[in-house]
Design an enzyme around this catalytic site. Structure first.
Site, short mmCIF file in Angstrom:
data_model
loop_
_atom_site.label_atom_id
_atom_site.label_comp_id
_atom_site.label_asym_id
_atom_site.label_seq_id
_atom_site.Cartn_x
_atom_site.Cartn_y
_atom_site.Cartn_z
N ASP A 17 27.23 1.11 -12.66
CA ASP A 17 28.03 2.01 -11.86
C ASP A 17 27.92 3.38 -12.54
O ASP A 17 27.49 3.47 -13.70
CB ASP A 17 29.48 1.52 -11.85
N ASP A 19 30.65 6.30 -12.05
CA ASP A 19 31.97 6.84 -12.37
C ASP A 19 32.74 5.94 -13.33
O ASP A 19 32.95 4.75 -13.07
CB ASP A 19 32.79 7.03 -11.09
N ASP A 157 33.31 -0.45 -14.27
CA ASP A 157 34.63 -0.26 -14.87
C ASP A 157 35.77 -0.92 -14.10
O ASP A 157 36.87 -1.06 -14.63
CB ASP A 157 34.93 1.25 -15.01
#
Length: 194
Positions: A17, A19, A157
């Site tokens: 990912d 962000d 995250d």
């Protein structure tokens, strides 16, 4: 140059990912275009208001490591490694632009100076950057690459994206940005499933 960390089998595809996994912001809410880089500044892009976008400190080493291992002759590594960026952002153009502008220096930790400084986007073989489910992202990756889900490792995250495990993808939670330690944990989890 190989290191002890390079030894062992690797998945055929490692996905990240963006962000709060590779950088410490949401590209669609914390950043305002246009983006720019000051000259040849490494690992720093600025937005319209001079807000900085940078990879977490271990990210460039991890990207270099995956490229080095994927191109080496390590017997048990499993062959070439596809690196993918999978982001559910509402600003895909901004995310791609950031990856194009963000420069990654040669890897000082391994003495790997192959290719010199280059844009981060050159490390990624596949880009799944658009709003939507991670299931959709990984189905598209499998369709394009032919790589089985069991050969995919995903760093993210948010725990809600553990949903990719129903496909057979190994999921590794990244609570505070990608580090070498978390990368090792993800590799170990993937290896334990093989």
């Amino acid at each position: 140059m190989s290191t002890n960390q390079d030894e062992g089998k690797y998945p055929q595809l490692v996905a990240f990912d963006l962000d709060y996994t590779l950088w410490d912001l949401w590209i669609d809410t914390h950043v305002t275009g246009p983006l720019r880089r000051d000259g040849e500044t490494v690992n720093e892009v600025l937005d319209r208001y001079n807000e900085k976008i940078s990879f977490y400190k271990d990210v460039s080493h991890i990207l270099h490591r995956l490229r080095r291992v994927g191109n080496s002759n390590i017997v048990d590594r499993g062959g070439a490694i596809t690196i993918a960026a999978c982001s559910r952002t509402y600003a895909p153009t901004l995310a791609r632009k950031c990856l194009s502008l963000l420069l990654v220096a040669p890897d000082s930790k391994s003495g790997d100076a192959i290719g010199g400084t280059r844009p981060a986007i050159e490390f990624f073989d596949e880009l799944e950057i658009y709003p939507g489910s991670k299931i959709t992202h990984f189905k598209a990756l499998k369709e394009r690459t032919g790589i089985p889900y069991s050969e995919m490792l995903f760093f993210f995250d948010e725990l809600r994206n553990r949903e990719v495990e129903q496909l057979g993808v190994t999921f590794c939670h990244v609570p505070n940005g990608l580090t070498n330690e978390i990368f090792e944990m993800g590799l170990e989890e993937w290896r334990n499933r093989q």
